[in-house]
Design a protein around this motif. Structure first.
Motif, short mmCIF file in Angstrom:
data_model
loop_
_atom_site.label_atom_id
_atom_site.label_comp_id
_atom_site.label_asym_id
_atom_site.label_seq_id
_atom_site.Cartn_x
_atom_site.Cartn_y
_atom_site.Cartn_z
N ARG A 123 0.83 -1.21 0.00
CA ARG A 123 0.00 0.00 0.00
C ARG A 123 0.86 1.26 0.00
NH1 ARG A 123 -5.35 -1.55 3.36
NH2 ARG A 123 -6.11 -2.95 1.72
N GLY A 124 1.97 1.21 0.73
CA GLY A 124 2.88 2.35 0.71
C GLY A 124 3.44 2.58 -0.67
N ARG A 125 3.82 1.53 -1.33
CA ARG A 125 4.33 1.64 -2.71
C ARG A 125 3.23 2.09 -3.66
NH1 ARG A 125 8.13 -3.70 -3.39
NH2 ARG A 125 9.79 -3.01 -2.01
N ARG A 127 0.65 3.95 -3.01
CA ARG A 127 0.38 5.39 -2.83
C ARG A 127 1.39 6.23 -3.58
NH1 ARG A 127 -0.42 5.02 3.27
NH2 ARG A 127 -2.54 4.24 3.38
N GLN A 128 2.64 5.80 -3.54
CA GLN A 128 3.68 6.53 -4.26
C GLN A 128 3.42 6.53 -5.76
OE1 GLN A 128 7.22 4.47 -3.06
NE2 GLN A 128 7.44 5.66 -1.18
N ARG A 129 2.80 5.47 -6.26
CA ARG A 129 2.54 5.35 -7.69
C ARG A 129 1.13 5.82 -8.07
NH1 ARG A 129 5.03 -0.67 -7.98
NH2 ARG A 129 7.18 -0.07 -7.64
N GLY A 130 0.34 6.22 -7.08
CA GLY A 130 -1.01 6.69 -7.35
C GLY A 130 -2.02 5.59 -7.63
#
Length: 154
Positions: A123-125, A127-130
């Motif tokens: 989920r953190g990754r 979010r970074q990728r939208g």
């Protein structure tokens, strides 16, 4: 010669199990499903082994599958799939036979912890990728938890 065969059988068995587990992990990560051609023979082998050896206590391993079936029914099939239920048959039987029912409960809990940590990372990754959603497949967590429980001395 018999001694050599007796020493080779566990190594071949572990090697085969490792290849099977890697195939399941790769398939589940890429396809987001666990295929019948990998889960059903293992489940049949586990149940057949119980019947052949008459070690009925290993049926406690089906507790994992029963729990996953209940979760799948309660969630209308969202998140928990049939592949996870079928994989839990073979993994549960192996855990109970090797380490007991308590170890099975530990593996179930450990699977949840591994999936939760992996999900947070994804989920953190995402979010970074939208990306909106990034849930991890459950099969790899099940396999890692099983390996930890089976290969950890109790």
């Amino acid at each position: 010669m018999q001694n050599l065969i007796a020493q080779a059988v566990p190594i071949v068995g572990l090697g085969g199990a490792a290849v099977w587990a890697v195939a399941l992990i790769i398939y589940d990560v890429r396809q987001r499903r666990l295929p019948d051609f990998l889960t059903l023979p293992a489940a049949a082998l586990a149940l057949g082994w119980i019947g052949f050896t008459l070690q009925w206590h290993a049926l406690w391993g089906l507790l994992w599958s029963a729990l996953y079936l209940l979760l799948a029914l309660a969630s209308n099939g969202q998140g928990m799939g049939g592949g996870d239920i079928k994989l839990a048959v073979s993994l549960g039987v192996v855990i109970v036979k090797h380490s007991g029912v308590f170890a099975l409960l530990v593996a179930i809990g450990l699977t949840a912890v591994i999936a939760l940590i992996w999900g947070l990372i994804l989920r953190g990754r995402a979010r970074q990728r939208g990306i909106d959603r990034a849930d991890p497949p459950n099969g790899p967590a099940m396999l890692f938890a099983t390996a930890i429980v089976v290969f950890t001395p109790w």
